[in-house]
Design a protein around this motif. Structure first.
Motif, short mmCIF file in Angstrom:
data_model
loop_
_atom_site.label_atom_id
_atom_site.label_comp_id
_atom_site.label_asym_id
_atom_site.label_seq_id
_atom_site.Cartn_x
_atom_site.Cartn_y
_atom_site.Cartn_z
N UNK A 106 0.80 -1.22 0.00
CA UNK A 106 0.00 0.00 0.00
C UNK A 106 0.84 1.28 0.00
N UNK A 107 2.11 1.15 0.30
CA UNK A 107 2.99 2.29 0.39
C UNK A 107 3.05 2.83 1.81
N UNK A 108 4.22 3.20 2.23
CA UNK A 108 4.40 3.76 3.57
C UNK A 108 5.37 4.93 3.49
N UNK A 109 5.03 5.99 4.20
CA UNK A 109 5.81 7.22 4.13
C UNK A 109 7.04 7.18 5.02
N UNK A 110 8.17 7.49 4.43
CA UNK A 110 9.42 7.65 5.17
C UNK A 110 9.91 9.07 4.95
N UNK A 111 10.07 9.80 6.03
CA UNK A 111 10.53 11.17 5.95
C UNK A 111 11.82 11.33 6.75
N UNK A 112 12.84 11.85 6.10
CA UNK A 112 14.13 12.07 6.73
C UNK A 112 14.37 13.57 6.80
N UNK A 113 14.49 14.08 8.00
CA UNK A 113 14.70 15.51 8.20
C UNK A 113 16.18 15.82 8.34
N UNK A 114 16.55 17.01 7.94
CA UNK A 114 17.94 17.44 8.03
C UNK A 114 18.18 18.26 9.28
#
Length: 114
Positions: A106-114
């Motif tokens: 289904x897709x899963x969100x991965x967010x990498x912050x700086x």
């Protein structure tokens, strides 16, 4: 039809780690599994593949940082992501490369912050 259920992604700071899993509704024996990702405004791109025997392939941008693995007894494929970078941000999709047709998580969100 094969249903693929992915674990939740998450928000992580650059340099951090995150693991994903994908469980299939039927056996993945003799099936090549893969992970793809899609950044905003970009096409879906391959991240890694793994053969039925456990041989991995990685795109150059993630090589040395990501590890794909599988547990056929659990019908599950994993993606361990280390040393994450902001450019790793996107929606991650599990892929089951069936002979007749592919199936997608289904897709899963991965967010990498700086």
């Amino acid at each position: 039809q094969v249903h693929l259920v992915e674990s939740a992604g998450g928000l992580v700071q650059a340099g951090g780690s995150l693991g994903l899993s994908c469980k299939a509704s039927r056996s993945i024996f003799d099936i090549v599994m893969a992970w793809y990702r899609q950044a905003p405004g970009k096409n879906r791109e391959l991240v890694a593949t793994i053969t039925s025997g456990g041989s991995p392939y990685y795109v150059e941008s993630v090589k040395g940082r990501f590890t794909i693995s599988r547990d056929n007894a659990k019908n599950t494929v994993y993606l361990q992501m280390n040393s994450l970078k902001p450019e790793d941000t996107g929606v991650y999709y599990c892929n089951y490369r069936g002979i007749r047709s592919p199936y997608w998580g289904q897709g899963t969100q991965v967010t990498v912050s700086s």
